[in-house]
Design a protein around this motif. Sequence first.
Motif, PDB file in Angstrom:
ATOM      1  N   GLN A  88       1.158  -1.212   0.311  1.00  0.00           N
ATOM      2  CA  GLN A  88      -0.077  -0.086  -0.717  1.00  0.00           C
ATOM      3  C   GLN A  88       0.531   1.675  -0.223  1.00  0.00           C
ATOM      4  O   GLN A  88       0.454   2.133   0.074  1.00  0.00           O
ATOM      5  CB  GLN A  88      -1.083   0.135   1.412  1.00  0.00           C
ATOM      6  CG  GLN A  88      -0.331   0.019   2.532  1.00  0.00           C
ATOM      7  CD  GLN A  88       0.168  -0.677   2.828  1.00  0.00           C
ATOM      8  OE1 GLN A  88       0.505  -1.926   3.022  1.00  0.00           O
ATOM      9  NE2 GLN A  88       1.052  -0.257   4.126  1.00  0.00           N
ATOM     10  N   ARG A  89       2.385   0.678   0.218  1.00  0.00           N
ATOM     11  CA  ARG A  89       3.041   2.466  -0.026  1.00  0.00           C
ATOM     12  C   ARG A  89       3.035   3.182  -0.877  1.00  0.00           C
ATOM     13  O   ARG A  89       3.505   4.243  -0.890  1.00  0.00           O
ATOM     14  CB  ARG A  89       4.472   1.572   1.089  1.00  0.00           C
ATOM     15  CG  ARG A  89       5.037   3.141   1.420  1.00  0.00           C
ATOM     16  CD  ARG A  89       6.822   2.386   1.589  1.00  0.00           C
ATOM     17  NE  ARG A  89       7.757   4.038   2.394  1.00  0.00           N
ATOM     18  CZ  ARG A  89       7.847   4.612   1.659  1.00  0.00           C
ATOM     19  NH1 ARG A  89       7.934   4.667   0.164  1.00  0.00           N
ATOM     20  NH2 ARG A  89       8.624   6.801   1.825  1.00  0.00           N
ATOM     21  N   SER A  90       2.843   2.347  -2.017  1.00  0.00           N
ATOM     22  CA  SER A  90       2.627   2.750  -3.466  1.00  0.00           C
ATOM     23  C   SER A  90       2.121   2.939  -4.296  1.00  0.00           C
ATOM     24  O   SER A  90       1.779   3.379  -5.174  1.00  0.00           O
ATOM     25  CB  SER A  90       3.872   2.520  -4.386  1.00  0.00           C
ATOM     26  OG  SER A  90       3.480   1.115  -4.610  1.00  0.00           O
ATOM     27  N   ASP A  91       0.698   2.755  -3.211  1.00  0.00           N
ATOM     28  CA  ASP A  91      -0.680   3.658  -3.728  1.00  0.00           C
ATOM     29  C   ASP A  91      -1.217   4.831  -3.697  1.00  0.00           C
ATOM     30  O   ASP A  91      -1.437   5.757  -2.434  1.00  0.00           O
ATOM     31  CB  ASP A  91      -1.737   2.781  -2.573  1.00  0.00           C
ATOM     32  CG  ASP A  91      -3.366   2.435  -3.598  1.00  0.00           C
ATOM     33  OD1 ASP A  91      -3.367   3.426  -4.696  1.00  0.00           O
ATOM     34  OD2 ASP A  91      -4.187   2.235  -3.208  1.00  0.00           O
ATOM     35  N   PHE A  92      -0.464   6.059  -4.651  1.00  0.00           N
ATOM     36  CA  PHE A  92      -0.942   7.100  -4.346  1.00  0.00           C
ATOM     37  C   PHE A  92      -2.322   7.529  -3.843  1.00  0.00           C
ATOM     38  O   PHE A  92      -3.007   8.891  -2.830  1.00  0.00           O
ATOM     39  CB  PHE A  92      -0.974   7.970  -5.677  1.00  0.00           C
ATOM     40  CG  PHE A  92       0.573   8.326  -6.006  1.00  0.00           C
ATOM     41  CD1 PHE A  92       0.903   9.389  -5.491  1.00  0.00           C
ATOM     42  CD2 PHE A  92       1.294   7.140  -6.731  1.00  0.00           C
ATOM     43  CE1 PHE A  92       2.820   9.191  -5.403  1.00  0.00           C
ATOM     44  CE2 PHE A  92       2.277   7.224  -6.839  1.00  0.00           C
ATOM     45  CZ  PHE A  92       3.129   8.403  -6.679  1.00  0.00           C
ATOM     46  N   ARG A  93      -3.524   7.117  -4.159  1.00  0.00           N
ATOM     47  CA  ARG A  93      -4.898   7.110  -3.418  1.00  0.00           C
ATOM     48  C   ARG A  93      -4.771   7.134  -1.330  1.00  0.00           C
ATOM     49  O   ARG A  93      -5.979   7.891  -1.580  1.00  0.00           O
ATOM     50  CB  ARG A  93      -5.585   5.987  -3.891  1.00  0.00           C
ATOM     51  CG  ARG A  93      -5.859   6.038  -5.507  1.00  0.00           C
ATOM     52  CD  ARG A  93      -6.806   4.918  -6.064  1.00  0.00           C
ATOM     53  NE  ARG A  93      -6.072   3.482  -5.784  1.00  0.00           N
ATOM     54  CZ  ARG A  93      -5.956   2.578  -5.672  1.00  0.00           C
ATOM     55  NH1 ARG A  93      -7.538   2.035  -6.037  1.00  0.00           N
ATOM     56  NH2 ARG A  93      -5.570   1.026  -5.363  1.00  0.00           N
ATOM     57  N   GLY A  94      -3.858   6.603  -1.579  1.00  0.00           N
ATOM     58  CA  GLY A  94      -3.483   6.757   0.444  1.00  0.00           C
ATOM     59  C   GLY A  94      -2.921   7.960   0.497  1.00  0.00           C
ATOM     60  O   GLY A  94      -3.471   7.419   2.192  1.00  0.00           O
ATOM     61  N   TYR A  95      -2.692   8.668   0.179  1.00  0.00           N
ATOM     62  CA  TYR A  95      -1.950   9.746   0.528  1.00  0.00           C
ATOM     63  C   TYR A  95      -2.907  11.125   0.489  1.00  0.00           C
ATOM     64  O   TYR A  95      -4.030  10.988  -0.532  1.00  0.00           O
ATOM     65  CB  TYR A  95      -1.055   9.207  -0.543  1.00  0.00           C
ATOM     66  CG  TYR A  95       0.444   8.549   0.064  1.00  0.00           C
ATOM     67  CD1 TYR A  95       0.875   8.949   0.927  1.00  0.00           C
ATOM     68  CD2 TYR A  95       0.695   7.730  -1.079  1.00  0.00           C
ATOM     69  CE1 TYR A  95       2.562   8.342   1.293  1.00  0.00           C
ATOM     70  CE2 TYR A  95       1.380   6.983  -0.117  1.00  0.00           C
ATOM     71  CZ  TYR A  95       2.042   7.337   0.422  1.00  0.00           C
ATOM     72  OH  TYR A  95       3.549   6.491   0.751  1.00  0.00           O
ATOM     73  N   ARG A  96      -2.778  11.813   1.502  1.00  0.00           N
ATOM     74  CA  ARG A  96      -3.323  13.571   1.246  1.00  0.00           C
ATOM     75  C   ARG A  96      -2.096  13.709   0.555  1.00  0.00           C
ATOM     76  O   ARG A  96      -1.291  13.972   1.476  1.00  0.00           O
ATOM     77  CB  ARG A  96      -3.356  14.240   2.556  1.00  0.00           C
ATOM     78  CG  ARG A  96      -4.074  14.964   2.365  1.00  0.00           C
ATOM     79  CD  ARG A  96      -4.074  15.412   4.081  1.00  0.00           C
ATOM     80  NE  ARG A  96      -4.468  16.859   3.772  1.00  0.00           N
ATOM     81  CZ  ARG A  96      -4.039  18.532   3.361  1.00  0.00           C
ATOM     82  NH1 ARG A  96      -2.505  18.263   3.093  1.00  0.00           N
ATOM     83  NH2 ARG A  96      -4.323  19.521   3.204  1.00  0.00           N
ATOM     84  N   ILE A  97      -2.857  14.769  -0.580  1.00  0.00           N
ATOM     85  CA  ILE A  97      -0.969  15.252  -1.560  1.00  0.00           C
ATOM     86  C   ILE A  97      -1.677  16.847  -1.443  1.00  0.00           C
ATOM     87  O   ILE A  97      -2.875  16.972  -1.135  1.00  0.00           O
ATOM     88  CB  ILE A  97      -1.623  14.484  -2.900  1.00  0.00           C
ATOM     89  CG1 ILE A  97      -0.867  12.868  -2.901  1.00  0.00           C
ATOM     90  CG2 ILE A  97      -0.176  15.399  -3.648  1.00  0.00           C
ATOM     91  CD1 ILE A  97      -1.402  12.047  -3.972  1.00  0.00           C
ATOM     92  N   ALA A  98      -0.225  17.479  -0.859  1.00  0.00           N
ATOM     93  CA  ALA A  98      -0.494  18.853  -0.947  1.00  0.00           C
ATOM     94  C   ALA A  98       0.376  19.556  -1.005  1.00  0.00           C
ATOM     95  O   ALA A  98       1.728  18.692  -1.037  1.00  0.00           O
ATOM     96  CB  ALA A  98      -1.145  19.653   0.670  1.00  0.00           C
ATOM     97  N   LEU A  99       0.421  20.354  -2.576  1.00  0.00           N
ATOM     98  CA  LEU A  99       1.733  21.848  -2.234  1.00  0.00           C
ATOM     99  C   LEU A  99       1.483  22.657  -1.647  1.00  0.00           C
ATOM    100  O   LEU A  99      -0.145  23.084  -1.042  1.00  0.00           O
ATOM    101  CB  LEU A  99       1.351  22.189  -3.688  1.00  0.00           C
ATOM    102  CG  LEU A  99       2.391  21.828  -4.680  1.00  0.00           C
ATOM    103  CD1 LEU A  99       1.846  22.404  -6.095  1.00  0.00           C
ATOM    104  CD2 LEU A  99       3.308  20.539  -4.930  1.00  0.00           C
ATOM    105  N   LEU A 100       2.458  23.093  -0.516  1.00  0.00           N
ATOM    106  CA  LEU A 100       2.612  24.345   0.137  1.00  0.00           C
ATOM    107  C   LEU A 100       3.616  25.344  -0.570  1.00  0.00           C
ATOM    108  O   LEU A 100       4.360  25.472  -0.876  1.00  0.00           O
ATOM    109  CB  LEU A 100       3.159  23.628   1.524  1.00  0.00           C
ATOM    110  CG  LEU A 100       2.240  22.781   2.138  1.00  0.00           C
ATOM    111  CD1 LEU A 100       3.069  21.994   3.035  1.00  0.00           C
ATOM    112  CD2 LEU A 100       1.143  22.977   2.236  1.00  0.00           C
ATOM    113  N   ASN A 101       3.211  26.368   0.195  1.00  0.00           N
ATOM    114  CA  ASN A 101       4.370  27.518  -0.024  1.00  0.00           C
ATOM    115  C   ASN A 101       4.605  28.846   0.822  1.00  0.00           C
ATOM    116  O   ASN A 101       4.198  27.578   1.672  1.00  0.00           O
ATOM    117  CB  ASN A 101       3.211  28.943  -1.510  1.00  0.00           C
ATOM    118  CG  ASN A 101       2.075  28.996  -0.902  1.00  0.00           C
ATOM    119  OD1 ASN A 101       2.163  29.138  -0.398  1.00  0.00           O
ATOM    120  ND2 ASN A 101       1.387  29.947  -2.023  1.00  0.00           N
ATOM    121  N   ASP A 102       4.978  29.626   0.258  1.00  0.00           N
ATOM    122  CA  ASP A 102       5.839  30.731   0.968  1.00  0.00           C
ATOM    123  C   ASP A 102       4.527  30.864   2.967  1.00  0.00           C
ATOM    124  O   ASP A 102       4.997  30.866   3.625  1.00  0.00           O
ATOM    125  CB  ASP A 102       6.038  31.629   0.525  1.00  0.00           C
ATOM    126  CG  ASP A 102       6.972  31.807  -0.340  1.00  0.00           C
ATOM    127  OD1 ASP A 102       7.765  30.615  -0.222  1.00  0.00           O
ATOM    128  OD2 ASP A 102       7.821  32.373  -0.944  1.00  0.00           O
TER     129      ASP A 102
END
Length: 196
Positions: A88-102
């Motif tokens: 499951q570690r390489s299952d992108f559906r299991g991650y909360r994915i976010a871009l952060l900036n300044d």
Amino acid sequence: MHHRRAVSLVVLAAAVLVACGRTTYVRIRHPLQVGQVDPNSVPFEHTREERRRRLPPGTLVDEAQLLVLNPEQICVRVTVWSTDLEPQRSDFRGYRIALLNDRSDLENTSAQIQLEQPRVGQYQGIRRVYRGGYRTTATSHTYTVTQQPAVLCFPNQGFVTPSTTHLTLELEDAGAGNRINFEWDFDSSVAAPPQG
């Protein structure tokens, strides 16, 4: 004597930092100022896990590469590893994915995920089996390691501007306790606006 103690403290501090994990980063020219994305690669190495499992160096590496950064969109190619013991570690559906900036009050979580063909290899190592309490037994194990790449594209629409100084991609799987951060620091000739 004092010199040896100081060196020992520096080595100990470095070991603690490595054990706790880190954000890995690369510095490039600001893409919105130069009109292109410079070659870049941000590896996140798991040398501690490789040593623990007696796997060859470079077997367990997450990596990110900024592909596109223009006023319309931001695209990053990310590769995440997994093994037969933790597929499951390489299952992108299991991650909360976010871009952060300044700005600490902003994040971009609108990733479109396009999976690419995974790479699979087998490596001989050891697996530690817990026998209760603090007892473990090391047994030989053939690990099947999968490197799963994906292109993640986010709408930009002002999230990254010519005055943005850095961009962070955060992948967090709270269930498994995995958190991977990749960061791009931008060399910029435009001053950042004051934060309020």
